[in-house]
Design an enzyme around this catalytic site. Sequence first.
Site, short mmCIF file in Angstrom:
data_model
loop_
_atom_site.label_atom_id
_atom_site.label_comp_id
_atom_site.label_asym_id
_atom_site.label_seq_id
_atom_site.Cartn_x
_atom_site.Cartn_y
_atom_site.Cartn_z
CG HIS A 385 -0.20 0.23 2.47
ND1 HIS A 385 -0.21 -0.68 3.39
CD2 HIS A 385 0.22 1.38 3.07
CE1 HIS A 385 0.47 -0.08 4.56
NE2 HIS A 385 0.54 1.25 4.28
CG ASP A 439 -0.12 -4.06 2.63
OD1 ASP A 439 0.33 -3.48 1.85
OD2 ASP A 439 -0.51 -3.43 3.66
CB SER A 546 3.11 0.99 6.44
OG SER A 546 1.79 1.49 6.83
#
Length: 614
Positions: A385, A439, A546
């Site tokens: 992402h 992801d 992230s």
Amino acid sequence: MSCKKRRSQISFNTRKNKKIDDYFSQVPKEEQNDPNTPQVKVDSKKMPRDITNTRDQRPLSPKKIQQDQTPPLNKKITVTLGVNPRKHKKMKYELSCSETSSLYAALNTLNAVREEVESRKGREMLVCGKEGIEGYLNLGMPFCCVPEGSHVVITFCQCKSKTEENKRFSEPQDQASTNYVRFFIHAVCSKGKKILKCRELSQEGNKLCVYGFKGETIRDTLRKDGRFCSFVESDDWKLINDLDTIIENTQPVDELEGKLFQVAAELPKNPRVVSVTQSSGLENRNFHKIELYIVNEYTTLKEEGEKLRAYIKEESEKRKKKASLFNVHKEHFGKMTKNSIPVKLNKHLSRVSDSVGFLWWNNNGNSGCATCFVFKELYILTCRHVITSIVGEGIDSSEWAKIISQCVKVTFDYEEFPLTEDKFFVVKPWFEISDEKLDYAVLELEENGQEVPAGLYNGIGPVPLSGLIYIIGHPEGKKKSIDGCTVVPPGSRSKNCQEKFQAREEAGCCFSTSFIHMFTSLRSFQEMLHNSDVVTYDTTFFGGSSGSPVFDSNGSLVAMHAAGITCPYQGGANNIIEFGSTMKSILANIKQDEHKYNTIFGNVQDAEMLSTDS
């Protein structure tokens, strides 16, 4: 022919033939002898003989001079009123106004704008550039600073403190257009805190267009702007360009033209919270004073006085009980969260933290940051992402590798501020290994003569079902840090989330039971609760973290931090549960394509050995 006869044949027209005095403005008799009256000297050598004796004349009148000067240039822009689509039907208005006007004065030459301002008294006008100029514009900006053919959109918002009075915005500008400097500032500071008075502007991704005069300091320019909070009055703040260059606020604005900056400032804590804390001890005393005044002032209340006093006493006792209960909770919570890290583990985490990188991008104004880590040699891992955020929506996947290589930078030394330019790596135009469900994405660094930290691929371990784990990353784009957090076992995920929701509801989040059931029944939420490819935990790491590696209490790499479930609360967000994709699942996904697997690990023998170890 005689001279007399020749003169008699020449006709004289008094209308066409004027006296020399008629060609000069006449000086009134009372001013002819006035020594203060300016005179025009006539050079007798350059004048015809018959007018050498003409008296001096006064210069042209100011009105005549004003007519002879070149009028100020007009500039055209396009204006859209984005506030009342039914009334204005999203029509664009063409605006032409003198460059010497302010932006506010120029906009108010349009009837539609004046009507909208009049109908929205008490609300502040916001002007945002869409074409030709970017960001939210200062209404006092000189119209000459807005490029020809620009397109701006006008909206209105309710701001608690207006930036400036509209009267000042209407004043004409007397500076030459070349004396202005125009630059841009992010709406939030480098630490993610708000720096603007208007809440509507204080959103991530917004930027302000600021103008100043050449020779003026950055500090004076931001003070004058009027849209920034009180921090600009202090000396302890600065501007940051491209995350690696600091510009002190005492520097002139001359070299800032067209550049985008973040504000780095140590902002004070919320003064409202401090004032409430300090005044809480006085609250009960003031309440009692008011009650006694009311009872003694109005005789009709004396009969109810005892009941009123009893009620106030009862409420005061309840407050005391709540206060003591809060203290008990605070101590109990401290005991639950207190933990120690063995020195051996601490040393190991310090070593592997060298392989954790700060990933930053700026794709034509679309900027952001995340975390990554060296997986093997020049290959790094981060979240899929993050890649989507870098390239933007609607971009063909064939263009991704090129875009990533042009705007992404990685450094492994962001432990102290500021960052240094020579420590950054760039990324190769290669993007072949990723997965949306898990992801994750693999990128390859470009060699630049620097030593790349050791890869973490050979330290992978199984996912812990309980206990403690440690995340190393750059939360909110800040310095590299470690967060020790508690694993939420798969069988306790639903219960953990339910308890979090109920706690928020009791704290005043206004969650209803139906809302909780609706939220926990969402498909994506249910998939996370029963997903064996993720490990769940409670952490304080949010935006910018992230792609952070997750280690167990033995120092083994077990997952990559990916996302979390949050809920809105009083203008902010509360965490419910966070999760990361397990390294075991990521490796298994890569191994499905033998070519991609061998691209990273070189040969099947290494791959089998790695598979056995994990």
